[in-house]
Design an enzyme around this catalytic site. Sequence first.
Site, short mmCIF file in Angstrom:
data_model
loop_
_atom_site.label_atom_id
_atom_site.label_comp_id
_atom_site.label_asym_id
_atom_site.label_seq_id
_atom_site.Cartn_x
_atom_site.Cartn_y
_atom_site.Cartn_z
N HIS A 112 0.81 -1.22 0.00
CA HIS A 112 0.00 0.00 0.00
C HIS A 112 0.84 1.27 0.00
O HIS A 112 0.38 2.33 0.41
CB HIS A 112 -0.99 -0.02 1.17
CG HIS A 112 -2.23 -0.78 0.80
ND1 HIS A 112 -2.18 -1.96 0.13
CD2 HIS A 112 -3.55 -0.52 0.98
CE1 HIS A 112 -3.41 -2.41 -0.08
NE2 HIS A 112 -4.26 -1.55 0.43
N ASP A 174 -4.67 5.65 10.04
CA ASP A 174 -6.11 5.78 9.79
C ASP A 174 -6.69 4.50 9.20
O ASP A 174 -7.85 4.18 9.40
CB ASP A 174 -6.38 6.91 8.78
CG ASP A 174 -6.12 8.27 9.37
OD1 ASP A 174 -5.82 8.35 10.58
OD2 ASP A 174 -6.22 9.26 8.63
N GLU A 285 -7.70 14.89 14.80
CA GLU A 285 -7.30 15.02 13.40
C GLU A 285 -8.05 16.21 12.80
O GLU A 285 -8.68 16.98 13.52
CB GLU A 285 -7.64 13.74 12.61
CG GLU A 285 -6.52 12.73 12.60
CD GLU A 285 -6.57 11.72 11.46
OE1 GLU A 285 -5.89 10.69 11.59
OE2 GLU A 285 -7.27 11.93 10.45
C1 FAD Z 1 -5.76 3.92 2.34
C2 FAD Z 1 -4.45 4.22 3.01
C3 FAD Z 1 -4.44 4.96 4.17
C4 FAD Z 1 -3.24 5.23 4.82
N1 FAD Z 1 -3.26 5.92 5.98
C5 FAD Z 1 -2.12 6.17 6.63
C6 FAD Z 1 -2.14 6.84 7.86
O1 FAD Z 1 -3.17 7.25 8.36
N2 FAD Z 1 -0.95 7.04 8.50
C7 FAD Z 1 0.23 6.59 7.98
O2 FAD Z 1 1.27 6.76 8.61
N3 FAD Z 1 0.27 5.96 6.79
C8 FAD Z 1 -0.88 5.76 6.11
N4 FAD Z 1 -0.83 5.11 4.91
C9 FAD Z 1 0.47 4.82 4.32
C10 FAD Z 1 0.98 3.48 4.80
O3 FAD Z 1 1.23 3.50 6.18
C11 FAD Z 1 2.29 3.14 4.11
O4 FAD Z 1 2.14 3.22 2.74
C12 FAD Z 1 2.75 1.75 4.52
O5 FAD Z 1 4.08 1.59 4.13
C13 FAD Z 1 1.92 0.70 3.86
O6 FAD Z 1 2.12 -0.53 4.52
P1 FAD Z 1 2.24 -1.85 3.66
O7 FAD Z 1 2.17 -2.98 4.61
O8 FAD Z 1 1.28 -1.86 2.54
O9 FAD Z 1 3.73 -1.67 3.16
P2 FAD Z 1 4.37 -1.80 1.70
O10 FAD Z 1 3.79 -0.77 0.80
O11 FAD Z 1 4.32 -3.18 1.23
O12 FAD Z 1 5.87 -1.38 2.04
C14 FAD Z 1 6.19 -0.07 2.44
C15 FAD Z 1 7.69 0.11 2.65
O13 FAD Z 1 8.10 -0.67 3.76
C16 FAD Z 1 9.03 -1.67 3.35
N5 FAD Z 1 8.66 -2.87 4.10
C17 FAD Z 1 7.50 -3.56 4.04
N6 FAD Z 1 7.53 -4.58 4.92
C18 FAD Z 1 8.73 -4.52 5.53
C19 FAD Z 1 9.37 -5.29 6.52
N7 FAD Z 1 8.76 -6.34 7.09
N8 FAD Z 1 10.61 -4.95 6.90
C20 FAD Z 1 11.26 -3.89 6.36
N9 FAD Z 1 10.70 -3.12 5.41
C21 FAD Z 1 9.45 -3.43 5.00
C22 FAD Z 1 8.87 -1.80 1.86
O14 FAD Z 1 10.04 -2.27 1.24
C23 FAD Z 1 8.54 -0.37 1.47
O15 FAD Z 1 9.69 0.42 1.44
C24 FAD Z 1 -2.02 4.80 4.26
C25 FAD Z 1 -2.02 4.06 3.07
C26 FAD Z 1 -3.22 3.77 2.44
C27 FAD Z 1 -3.21 2.98 1.19
#
Ligand code: FAD
Length: 428
Positions: A112, A174, A285
């Site tokens: 994400h 969120d 917020e």
């Molecule tokens: C609808 C939506 C709402 C959101 N709301 C918020 C919010 O309110 N607050 C906020 O802070 N963020 C928010 N985000 C952003 C979100 O927190 C980040 O994009 C987060 O990185 C997504 O987590 P993911 O598990 O999908 O990670 P990914 O997108 O899969 O990875 C994100 C990053 O982390 C690295 N990574 C993933 N897993 C690991 C691991 N186990 N060890 C080391 N590195 C790793 C990846 O290589 C990449 O660099 C939101 C995103 C979306 C889509």
Amino acid sequence: MRLTSSLRFHRQNNKTFLRIFMILVLSCIPGRTNLCSNHSDTRSSLDSLDLEGYITFDDVHNASKDFGNRYQFPPLAILHPKSVSDISTVVRHILHLGSTSNLTVAARGHGHSLQGQALAHQGVVINMESLPSHDGIKIYKGTQPYVDVSGGELWINILRETLKHGLSPKSWTDYLHLTVGGTLSNAGISGQAFKHGPQINNVYQLEIVTGKGEAVTCSKKLNPELFHSVLGGLGQFGIITRARISLGPAPHMVKWIRVLYSNFSTFSRDQEHLISKKKGFDFVEGSVTINRTDLLNNWRSSFTPNDSTEASQFKSDGKTLYCLEVVKYFNKEEANSMNQETEKLLSELSYIPSTLFSSVVPYIEFLDRVHLGEIKLRAKGLWEVPHPWLNLLVPKSSIFEFATEVFNNILTSNNNGPILIYPVNQSK
Ligand SMILES: Cc1cc2nc3c(=O)[nH]c(=O)nc-3n(C[C@H](O)[C@H](O)[C@H](O)COP(=O)(O)OP(=O)(O)OC[C@H]3O[C@@H](n4cnc5c(N)ncnc54)[C@H](O)[C@@H]3O)c2cc1C
């Protein structure tokens, strides 16, 4: 290990920052030119590794894009690890292939990210969601309760499990359908951050696979440099395979309140007032609405279309409005005192009186609120569209100027998505 583009936090002497989350068209495309010189040799060497899980080379489409949906960078392979040692084996193998292979590695949580951070063009993506927790999600009660989870675990699952024990993590995003490793590699910020700090401030211990393929435990006392580098390290300092997260008592219910302002200074002053209080709201917020008439149709809105309160009749007439969103946690037997405290806190604010809207919902429903928006958008085919989103931390000293220029002079509407704006304490 690969490099990514990153946002950096400015350290200044202001007490507070405002976190601003906006929809903007960004011009930067991450450079991914790490094409492997000899794919078939690399592929067969990866294929020959002795793993508990498995590697796929064909079905890589899902790992070639992310929620941002603006870039397509197919990996050479996806590792589906079944153990920490699978991750170590693959990282060590890539290290041994040496720099001539140009092979990059990226951990992928729920994918994400917005700008290709979890992609590895012609490299290896590690699908962290297939890494199981040793014994499921393990909860430890006591004076300082905590939960041990896999780096690929979704926060929503952690919430559901901890609630069974009357406990909950304290700091959230969120949206909860994100992984522990994904948000801890960033910061994890939501309306609780002013009180508890971002999610990365609520971690006791991590288990990491380093760039050399070693599995290392770290904390503030044990390997502290690694611990502090990995938290908020954008996946560049190691792969989080396990995390120990601090818990607190979980409330049963929340009182969820929204009020509107037409003046940015008043809105901002009230938000800052609320985050400076020792005994105030549990969540603060806010959002900005520019040139909209369908105020109540916001995808993140807690207002319901059938609501007949005065607040639901409020007409924005296309003006720029600022919405303060606050929440008070409580247990059922504390409803009276919670209502008194809430009334007192609201009496200290200067919002437009006719715009007060409140509802009472279970704690889990409030925390998982964005998922309801997701379901609605998915039904309309609007969830998987491109998302040019931007997060900024603006120092308090510049926020008024920023708001005037951006909300009044640059943006003409926010019909395509939310603009969130809220303060966080630098000390947290
Ligand atoms: C609808 C939506 C709402 C959101 N709301 C918020 C919010 O309110 N607050 C906020 O802070 N963020 C928010 N985000 C952003 C979100 O927190 C980040 O994009 C987060 O990185 C997504 O987590 P993911 O598990 O999908 O990670 P990914 O997108 O899969 O990875 C994100 C990053 O982390 C690295 N990574 C993933 N897993 C690991 C691991 N186990 N060890 C080391 N590195 C790793 C990846 O290589 C990449 O660099 C939101 C995103 C979306 C889509």
